[in-house]
Design a protein around this motif. Sequence first.
Motif, PDB file in Angstrom:
ATOM      1  N   VAL A 162       0.831  -1.210   0.000  1.00  0.00           N
ATOM      2  CA  VAL A 162       0.000   0.000   0.000  1.00  0.00           C
ATOM      3  C   VAL A 162       0.863   1.257   0.000  1.00  0.00           C
ATOM      4  CG1 VAL A 162      -1.809   1.253   1.238  1.00  0.00           C
ATOM      5  CG2 VAL A 162      -1.832  -1.239   1.200  1.00  0.00           C
ATOM      6  N   VAL A 163       1.931   1.234   0.764  1.00  0.00           N
ATOM      7  CA  VAL A 163       2.825   2.395   0.820  1.00  0.00           C
ATOM      8  C   VAL A 163       3.404   2.677  -0.562  1.00  0.00           C
ATOM      9  CG1 VAL A 163       5.020   3.234   1.740  1.00  0.00           C
ATOM     10  CG2 VAL A 163       3.374   2.145   3.263  1.00  0.00           C
ATOM     11  N   ASP A 164       3.923   1.647  -1.217  1.00  0.00           N
ATOM     12  CA  ASP A 164       4.562   1.831  -2.519  1.00  0.00           C
ATOM     13  C   ASP A 164       3.591   2.382  -3.557  1.00  0.00           C
ATOM     14  OD1 ASP A 164       6.640   0.673  -1.165  1.00  0.00           O
ATOM     15  OD2 ASP A 164       6.834  -1.057  -2.492  1.00  0.00           O
ATOM     16  N   ARG A 165       2.399   1.821  -3.608  1.00  0.00           N
ATOM     17  CA  ARG A 165       1.481   2.288  -4.651  1.00  0.00           C
ATOM     18  C   ARG A 165       1.066   3.736  -4.427  1.00  0.00           C
ATOM     19  NH1 ARG A 165      -2.531  -2.000  -3.139  1.00  0.00           N
ATOM     20  NH2 ARG A 165      -3.834  -1.047  -1.566  1.00  0.00           N
ATOM     21  N   ASN A 166       0.990   4.166  -3.176  1.00  0.00           N
ATOM     22  CA  ASN A 166       0.614   5.558  -2.924  1.00  0.00           C
ATOM     23  C   ASN A 166       1.777   6.520  -3.148  1.00  0.00           C
ATOM     24  OD1 ASN A 166      -2.311   5.718  -2.203  1.00  0.00           O
ATOM     25  ND2 ASN A 166      -1.638   3.989  -0.980  1.00  0.00           N
ATOM     26  N   ILE A 167       2.979   6.092  -2.860  1.00  0.00           N
ATOM     27  CA  ILE A 167       4.150   6.899  -3.223  1.00  0.00           C
ATOM     28  C   ILE A 167       4.215   7.033  -4.737  1.00  0.00           C
ATOM     29  CG2 ILE A 167       6.675   6.936  -3.279  1.00  0.00           C
ATOM     30  CD1 ILE A 167       6.582   5.578  -0.475  1.00  0.00           C
ATOM     31  N   ALA A 199      14.358  15.157 -11.220  1.00  0.00           N
ATOM     32  CA  ALA A 199      15.264  14.461 -10.296  1.00  0.00           C
ATOM     33  C   ALA A 199      14.846  14.666  -8.841  1.00  0.00           C
ATOM     34  CB  ALA A 199      16.703  14.931 -10.510  1.00  0.00           C
ATOM     35  N   VAL A 200      14.338  15.848  -8.530  1.00  0.00           N
ATOM     36  CA  VAL A 200      13.890  16.131  -7.160  1.00  0.00           C
ATOM     37  C   VAL A 200      12.644  15.308  -6.838  1.00  0.00           C
ATOM     38  CG1 VAL A 200      12.980  17.918  -5.611  1.00  0.00           C
ATOM     39  CG2 VAL A 200      14.924  18.424  -7.118  1.00  0.00           C
ATOM     40  N   VAL A 201      11.706  15.242  -7.774  1.00  0.00           N
ATOM     41  CA  VAL A 201      10.485  14.457  -7.569  1.00  0.00           C
ATOM     42  C   VAL A 201      10.841  13.001  -7.290  1.00  0.00           C
ATOM     43  CG1 VAL A 201       8.362  13.599  -8.648  1.00  0.00           C
ATOM     44  CG2 VAL A 201       9.054  15.981  -8.985  1.00  0.00           C
ATOM     45  N   ILE A 202      11.717  12.451  -8.112  1.00  0.00           N
ATOM     46  CA  ILE A 202      12.099  11.049  -7.945  1.00  0.00           C
ATOM     47  C   ILE A 202      12.826  10.846  -6.617  1.00  0.00           C
ATOM     48  CG2 ILE A 202      13.529   9.189  -8.881  1.00  0.00           C
ATOM     49  CD1 ILE A 202      12.853  10.350 -11.703  1.00  0.00           C
ATOM     50  N   ASP A 203      13.758  11.729  -6.306  1.00  0.00           N
ATOM     51  CA  ASP A 203      14.497  11.616  -5.047  1.00  0.00           C
ATOM     52  C   ASP A 203      13.566  11.693  -3.837  1.00  0.00           C
ATOM     53  OD1 ASP A 203      17.046  11.473  -3.534  1.00  0.00           O
ATOM     54  OD2 ASP A 203      16.411  13.465  -2.854  1.00  0.00           O
ATOM     55  N   LEU A 258      10.679   8.888   0.611  1.00  0.00           N
ATOM     56  CA  LEU A 258       9.457   8.415   1.270  1.00  0.00           C
ATOM     57  C   LEU A 258       9.462   6.892   1.361  1.00  0.00           C
ATOM     58  CD1 LEU A 258       6.719  10.724  -0.310  1.00  0.00           C
ATOM     59  CD2 LEU A 258       7.419  10.665   2.093  1.00  0.00           C
ATOM     60  N   ALA A 259       9.890   6.232   0.292  1.00  0.00           N
ATOM     61  CA  ALA A 259       9.957   4.768   0.301  1.00  0.00           C
ATOM     62  C   ALA A 259      10.955   4.276   1.349  1.00  0.00           C
ATOM     63  CB  ALA A 259      10.327   4.253  -1.088  1.00  0.00           C
ATOM     64  N   LYS A 260      12.086   4.957   1.479  1.00  0.00           N
ATOM     65  CA  LYS A 260      13.072   4.573   2.497  1.00  0.00           C
ATOM     66  C   LYS A 260      12.499   4.738   3.899  1.00  0.00           C
ATOM     67  CE  LYS A 260      17.296   5.587  -0.070  1.00  0.00           C
ATOM     68  NZ  LYS A 260      18.453   6.498  -0.208  1.00  0.00           N
ATOM     69  N   SER A 296      11.761  -1.341  -1.680  1.00  0.00           N
ATOM     70  CA  SER A 296      10.873  -0.320  -2.234  1.00  0.00           C
ATOM     71  C   SER A 296      11.586   0.866  -2.881  1.00  0.00           C
ATOM     72  CB  SER A 296       9.902   0.174  -1.161  1.00  0.00           C
ATOM     73  OG  SER A 296       9.067  -0.890  -0.774  1.00  0.00           O
ATOM     74  N   PRO A 297      12.656   1.407  -2.296  1.00  0.00           N
ATOM     75  CA  PRO A 297      13.298   2.558  -2.934  1.00  0.00           C
ATOM     76  C   PRO A 297      13.751   2.275  -4.371  1.00  0.00           C
ATOM     77  CG  PRO A 297      14.037   2.382  -0.674  1.00  0.00           C
ATOM     78  CD  PRO A 297      13.247   1.133  -0.974  1.00  0.00           C
ATOM     79  N   SER A 298      14.332   1.119  -4.624  1.00  0.00           N
ATOM     80  CA  SER A 298      14.779   0.824  -5.991  1.00  0.00           C
ATOM     81  C   SER A 298      13.590   0.599  -6.921  1.00  0.00           C
ATOM     82  CB  SER A 298      15.729  -0.375  -6.018  1.00  0.00           C
ATOM     83  OG  SER A 298      15.099  -1.531  -5.539  1.00  0.00           O
ATOM     84  N   PHE A 299      12.520   0.001  -6.419  1.00  0.00           N
ATOM     85  CA  PHE A 299      11.313  -0.189  -7.216  1.00  0.00           C
ATOM     86  C   PHE A 299      10.709   1.168  -7.600  1.00  0.00           C
ATOM     87  CE2 PHE A 299       6.583  -0.851  -7.083  1.00  0.00           C
ATOM     88  CZ  PHE A 299       6.475  -1.496  -8.311  1.00  0.00           C
TER      89      PHE A 299
END
Length: 142
Positions: free
Chosen positions: A81-86, A103-107, A112-114, A121-124
Motif C-alpha cells: 500500500v505504501v509503494d502504490r501511494n508513493i 530528479a527532485v520528484v524522484i528523489d 518516502l519509500a526509504k 521499495s526505494p529501488s522499485f
Amino acid sequence: MAARNTARKRAFQILFEADQRGESVQTVLADWMRLARTDTRQPPVSEYTMQLVEGYAQYADRIEDLIATYAVDWEIDRMPVVDRNILRLGTYELVWMDETPDAVVIDEAVQLAKEFSTDDSPSFVNGLLGRFKDLKPNLRRQ
C-alpha cells in the motif's frame, strides 16, 4: 525546500489513508482540513499538499493505468500500500507538474519509500518513476 518535503509527506499520508479507508482522496483531504481548523495539535494542510492531492485526484484513472502498465510483474492491488501511494503521488508530480525538477520528484519519492516502506521499495519506486521520466512527453499526450 523543507516545506515542500513536508507537503509531499502529508499528501502521501492523505493518499495512503484514503486507500486504507476506501474513501476518496478529496474526502480525506477535507477531513484533514477540518481537523486542522478544530484541533490545534493537527498541523495545517498547506497549499502545496492540497495541490498535490487534488492534482492526483484529477488524473487518478490515468495514473492507475500508467502504474498498472509499467510496473512489470506487479498488479497494482498486490503492491504494498505504501509503494502504490508513493508511486501515485510521484507519478502525478513528475508527469503533470513542471515546477519541480524531475530528479527532485524522484528523489523525494525514493526518500518516502526509504522512510515508510521495505528495503526493496526505494529501488522499485526509483525504477518505475525513472521510466515515467523517460516517457514523460508521450505520457502527457496520451
